[in-house]
Structure formats: structure tokens, C-alpha cells
Scaffold this active site. Structure first.
Site, short mmCIF file in Angstrom:
data_model
loop_
_atom_site.label_atom_id
_atom_site.label_comp_id
_atom_site.label_asym_id
_atom_site.label_seq_id
_atom_site.Cartn_x
_atom_site.Cartn_y
_atom_site.Cartn_z
N ASP A 15 1.17 -9.23 -0.70
CA ASP A 15 1.01 -7.79 -0.55
C ASP A 15 0.03 -7.38 0.55
OD1 ASP A 15 -0.86 -9.01 -2.39
OD2 ASP A 15 -1.58 -7.02 -2.94
N GLU A 50 -1.63 -8.84 -5.30
CA GLU A 50 -2.96 -9.41 -5.54
C GLU A 50 -4.04 -8.36 -5.42
OE1 GLU A 50 -6.73 -11.02 -5.38
OE2 GLU A 50 -5.88 -10.07 -3.59
N GLU A 51 -3.81 -7.40 -4.51
CA GLU A 51 -4.82 -6.36 -4.28
C GLU A 51 -4.84 -5.35 -5.42
OE1 GLU A 51 -6.92 -6.68 -2.01
OE2 GLU A 51 -6.02 -7.85 -0.41
N HIS A 63 -10.00 -6.53 4.75
CA HIS A 63 -9.96 -5.12 4.37
C HIS A 63 -10.53 -4.21 5.46
CE1 HIS A 63 -9.41 -5.88 -0.24
NE2 HIS A 63 -8.89 -6.85 0.49
NI NI Z 1 -6.92 -11.28 -0.06
#
Ligand code: NI
Length: 390
Positions: free
Chosen positions: A77, A135-136, A362
Site C-alpha cells: 500500500d 500496512e499503513e 512518509h
Molecule cells: Ni512502511
């Protein structure tokens, strides 16, 4: 030819996959295109494919000889971050970006499938490939575990990796024991009695109570947790009130709680609620408290760490395999797989200032050095063979 030499021969193919995923980022549980490409590719290698947890893909490679089963995991993702760096394969979806390298993880695991399927007749046992969604958040690993991916055949060991720009390309980082934090979220609503700001005695002021609560909560980490242990209590939002001369009848606070030790984690809801309760009693408020458990801490199995370390040292040289001193207080839902089988989660060095691969995960300018792709492929493939042959 050793595994790294072969992986380097295949580098262009998997860099191309990575760039394609980078250009077409998909958020958690929306990874339709990505998972479709993954499933099709695995099938083209003769790997058995099943689809689980909406957009999750599981590949099963049966080796030519009987043996145990290893699972290897990648996440697919992207994040809802508008991309700010300029690369030829920049995101074409506004507001979405592969800012955590999961595009690379997916390409690397496809590469491992290729490397191992080329020698499948010699493999004693099975290799499962987990391509997980979300996962996020809200988390794709747990739904995959609940769908039974750790069984049939039973998984005896699990491995995964994450790219990181804080390690240079060419290096692998490892850590036994806790390597990421348990990540929980909290919500607190204080309720009092509104009123005119000029007549506080007729009201119950939740702004004042919230002030005391915020300060008192800092003592959980500073006074209740072993100084050599770790925890984070961060209040990220506070909302309440209407205007300068009105006493707020309600204040809402939200935050995140991070821990490494499962025992410390288990005691956090009680600690926080005790302080809320005490403050509310002192200042005549009532409260609502929600403690949402997120990902557990990734606990790396020492034997699996040793095994992966030896494989990496063989391919990269001892100087390029480093032990990481401290765990990250970030979260990682690989933890759910590592709860079910001995696991190791590697840090794949992919930092390179010359290629502007310096921004952390991020960050809207995040990028990682693609020369790390064949390294990740080779180390995972080599460690898998070591595990099955031991
Ligand atoms: Ni990651």
C-alpha cells in the site's frame, strides 16, 4: 553464480516493476491493480496463487524436496501524501504516493519469487509469498493471519524487510528482540457544565481539567515506566470550547501510545484511566475513555536474526551487516506474522545522498536507492534457503 550476482542480472526487471507501482500508488485495501500484477506474475512462474483479505495475495512455491515452510512478506500500500519530488515515475494519482517504499518491497518479493522458482527443484520445503494490503492502516496482516495464511502448509519461520534511508545502500541492519513499537490510540472526552466565562462558579470547566490532565499524563512515562524501558504517550489533538468568554462543557483529546514491552503495554490503559479518573474527580467532570489496540511490537526471534545475519554476511561481507542498537517507536504489522512463527524483520539500507535518497519514510520527497532492490532479493532468497536446509 551466487544469489547476489543473479539478482543483479535481474535488477532492471524488478526496478521496472517498482517504478510502475510507484507511478500507480494505491491506498490500503484498494491495491487492486498492484495485487493483480503480483498475482499474474506469480502465476507466470508456476506458483500457486490464492487471494485473501480483499487485496492480499499469497503465493505457494513447492520445492522439489520435502521440508519445512518459510513465509516471506511484502506490503503493497501507498500513503495519502501529495508527492513533491520529481522523478520520471512520479505518482499519477494526485494526493497518493509510495512514500514508505512498499512499492520496492513488493518488487523485491516478486524478485525473490523469481530467484527461488529458478531453483525450485533443489529446495527442501515450501516458500510462501505474502503480499499484504494496508500496512499503513487499518492493517492487512491480521486479516491475512485470520484467513489462515500461516497454515496449510504450516509456516515455520517468517521474514520481511523494510527499506530505510538511514542505512546506506549495500548494508543490512538487524536487531534481535523488540524492533518496532506497539501502537495504540486513545480518545478521551471530558464533560463538565458550560456557562458564562464571567461566572465560573456556576460551571464545570473542562478546559482547566484538560490542562491538568495533559500535564498529569506526562508522569506515566516520567514516573511510572522504568527509565531503561520505553513508552511514548503523545496527545495529538485537543478540541473544545466555543469562544473566548464561554466555559467549555466538553473537551476531546486524542493521542497515540507506543510501547515495546508487552507487559508495559498491557498496563497502559489502567495507568491512563487512573489519571483521567483522578483529574475528573478533582475537577468535577465526567469522562469517556477509549483505548484502541493497534499493532503489537515486532519481536525478532534471535535464532532467525542469526540466520539472516549469516546469509547477509555471506553475500555482502561482514562489514555491511550491522546490528541496530535501538528499536523504532514506529509501528509495523509484520508483528502479527511474527507472533505466529519465529520471525525476522530486516532493515534494507537504501540511503544515497547522490541520488537524493535522504528523506525519511512518509516524507513527500521520499525516495530510496533502487540498487538496494537486488540486495533485498538476494538476502531474502539466501536466508530462505539457509532456513530450509538447516
Ligand atoms: Ni512502511
Amino acid at each position: 553464480m551466487n544469489m547476489l550476482e543473479r539478482a543483479k542480472q535481474l535488477q532492471d526487471e524488478f526496478v521496472a516493476f517498482r517504478r510502475d507501482f510507484h507511478q500507480h500508488p494505491e491506498l490500503g485495501f484498494e491495491e487492486e491493480r498492484t495485487s493483480g500484477i503480483v498475482a499474474q506474475y506469480l502465476e507466470s512462474l508456476g506458483i500457486e496463487v490464492t487471494r485473501v483479505a480483499k487485496t492480499g495475495v499469497v503465493g505457494l512455491l513447492r520445492g522439489g524436496k520435502p521440508g519445512r515452510t518459510v513465509a516471506l512478506r511484502a506490503d503493497m500500500d501507498a500513503l495519502s501524501i501529495p508527492q513533491q519530488n520529481d522523478v520520471p515515475y512520479k505518482s499519477i494519482h494526485p494526493g497518493k504516493m509510495h512514500a514508505c517504499g512498499h512499492d520496492g518491497h513488493t518488487a523485491i518479493l516478486m524478485g525473490v519469487a523469481k530467484l527461488l522458482s529458478e531453483i525450485k527443484d533443489e529446495i527442501p520445503g515450501n516458500v510462501k509469498f505474502f503480499f499484504q494490503p494496508a500496512e499503513e492502516g487499518p492493517g492487512g496482516a491480521l486479516p491475512m493471519v485470520e484467513a489462515g495464511v500461516m497454515e496449510n502448509p504450516h509456516v515455520d519461520g517468517v521474514m520481511g524487510l523494510h527499506v530505510g534511508v538511514n542505512l546506506p545502500t549495500g548494508q543490512i541492519g538487524l536487531k534481535a528482540g523488540p524492533s518496532s513499537a506497539g501502537t495504540d490510540s486513545i480518545k478521551i472526552v471530558l464533560t463538565g457544565k458550560g456557562g458564562h466565562g464571567a461566572h465560573p462558579h456556576n460551571s464545570i470547566d473542562t478546559i482547566v481539567a484538560a490542562g491538568h490532565l495533559i500535564v498529569a499524563m506526562q508522569t506515566i512515562v516520567s514516573r511510572e515506566i522504568d527509565p531503561l524501558g520505553s513508552a511514548v504517550v503523545t496527545l495529538g489533538t485537543i478540541n473544545g470550547g466555543y469562544r473566548n468568554n464561554v466555559i467549555a462543557h466538553q473537551v476531546e483529546l486524542t493521542g497515540t501510545v507506543r510501547t515495546l514491552d508487552p507487559e508495559v503495554r498491557a498496563a497502559m490503559p489502567e495507568r491512563i484511566e487512573r489519571i483521567i479518573k483522578g483529574v475528573c474527580e478533582t475537577f468535577r467532570c465526567t469522562y469517556e475513555f477509549v483505548y484502541d489496540k493497534g499493532y503489537p511490537s515486532v519481536i525478532n526471534d534471535p535464532a532467525m536474526v542469526d540466520l539472516a545475519e549469516k546469509a547477509a554476511q555471506r553475500l555482502l561481507g561482514a562489514d555491511n551487516v550491522v546490528r541496530i542498537a535501538n528499536p523504532s517507536m514506529g509501528g509495523e504489522d509484520f508483528a502479527y506474522f511474527a507472533e505466529k512463527a519465529p520471525g525476522v524483520f530486516l532493515r534494507l539500507g537504501a540511503g544515497n545522498p547522490e541520488k537524493d535518497c535522504v528523506y525519511p519514510g512518509h516524507h513527500p520527497c521520499f525516495n530510496f536507492d533502487e540498487d538496494a532492490i537486488p540486495i533485498g532479493m538476494a538476502v531474502l532468497a539466501e536466508a530462505t534457503l539457509d532456513f530450509l536446509k538447516q
